[in-house]
Design a protein around this motif. Structure first.
Motif, short mmCIF file in Angstrom:
data_model
loop_
_atom_site.label_atom_id
_atom_site.label_comp_id
_atom_site.label_asym_id
_atom_site.label_seq_id
_atom_site.Cartn_x
_atom_site.Cartn_y
_atom_site.Cartn_z
N ARG A 283 25.12 46.35 23.36
CA ARG A 283 26.03 47.46 23.05
C ARG A 283 27.30 47.35 23.89
NH1 ARG A 283 22.74 52.20 23.49
NH2 ARG A 283 21.98 51.51 21.49
N SER A 284 27.17 47.00 25.16
CA SER A 284 28.31 46.86 26.04
C SER A 284 29.24 45.74 25.58
CB SER A 284 27.82 46.59 27.47
OG SER A 284 28.91 46.37 28.32
N VAL A 285 28.67 44.63 25.13
CA VAL A 285 29.48 43.51 24.65
C VAL A 285 30.27 43.92 23.41
CG1 VAL A 285 29.35 41.22 23.60
CG2 VAL A 285 28.02 41.72 25.65
N LYS A 286 29.63 44.67 22.51
CA LYS A 286 30.32 45.13 21.30
C LYS A 286 31.52 45.99 21.66
CE LYS A 286 29.05 48.75 18.91
NZ LYS A 286 28.35 49.72 18.08
N TRP A 287 31.31 46.97 22.54
CA TRP A 287 32.41 47.86 22.91
C TRP A 287 33.48 47.12 23.68
CZ3 TRP A 287 33.11 51.83 20.18
CH2 TRP A 287 32.04 52.60 19.71
N THR A 288 33.08 46.22 24.57
CA THR A 288 34.05 45.47 25.36
C THR A 288 34.93 44.62 24.46
OG1 THR A 288 32.58 45.46 27.28
CG2 THR A 288 34.32 43.81 27.24
N SER A 289 34.36 44.00 23.44
CA SER A 289 35.13 43.18 22.51
C SER A 289 36.16 44.02 21.76
CB SER A 289 34.22 42.50 21.49
OG SER A 289 33.33 41.63 22.13
N ARG A 290 35.77 45.18 21.29
CA ARG A 290 36.70 46.05 20.57
C ARG A 290 37.82 46.55 21.48
NH1 ARG A 290 32.70 49.85 16.94
NH2 ARG A 290 31.90 48.19 15.62
N TRP A 291 37.45 46.96 22.68
CA TRP A 291 38.42 47.47 23.64
C TRP A 291 39.40 46.38 24.02
CZ3 TRP A 291 37.63 45.70 28.87
CH2 TRP A 291 38.59 46.15 29.77
N ARG A 292 38.90 45.19 24.32
CA ARG A 292 39.77 44.09 24.75
C ARG A 292 40.74 43.70 23.63
NH1 ARG A 292 36.80 39.81 27.79
NH2 ARG A 292 37.19 41.31 29.40
N CYS A 293 40.27 43.64 22.41
CA CYS A 293 41.12 43.30 21.28
C CYS A 293 42.22 44.34 21.10
CB CYS A 293 40.28 43.17 20.01
SG CYS A 293 41.24 42.75 18.56
N ALA A 294 41.87 45.61 21.16
CA ALA A 294 42.86 46.68 21.00
C ALA A 294 43.88 46.65 22.13
CB ALA A 294 42.15 48.04 20.95
N PHE A 295 43.42 46.45 23.36
CA PHE A 295 44.31 46.40 24.51
C PHE A 295 45.26 45.21 24.42
CE2 PHE A 295 45.29 44.71 28.73
CZ PHE A 295 46.05 45.75 29.23
N GLU A 296 44.73 44.04 24.16
CA GLU A 296 45.56 42.84 24.14
C GLU A 296 46.58 42.88 23.00
OE1 GLU A 296 42.86 39.53 24.24
OE2 GLU A 296 42.39 39.86 26.36
#
Length: 82
Positions: A10-23
């Motif tokens: 679950r953490s990996v899923k959220w981290t991927s979405r957050w990182r993509c949106a931020f970058e």
């Protein structure tokens, strides 16, 4: 999948979405806004640390941060083209 590995997935899923949106957003904004964005990210990371392994806390935090980043992106996009 064991119950022990579920929080990590679950953490990996959220981290991927957050990182993509931020970058995506960070690559489109000017230096001053990028600094503000970086400050907000540091605040987010501190809050994430306070959540520890609490999945409800992490989920709510990630959802809120991703929604904010998407909203900022939509605002920027509406002022385009680039």
């Amino acid at each position: 999948m064991s119950a022990r590995s579920a929080p990590r997935v679950r953490s990996v899923k959220w981290t991927s979405r957050w990182r993509c949106a931020f970058e995506t957003l960070a690559g489109l904004v000017g230096m001053g806004t990028r600094g503000d964005l970086g400050d907000a990210q540091r605040d987010f990371l501190k809050a994430r640390g306070r959540c520890g392994a609490n999945n409800a806390c992490l989920t709510a935090l990630y959802q809120a941060r991703i929604a904010t980043l998407k909203s900022e992106y939509q605002g920027l996009k509406s002022r385009g083209p680039f």
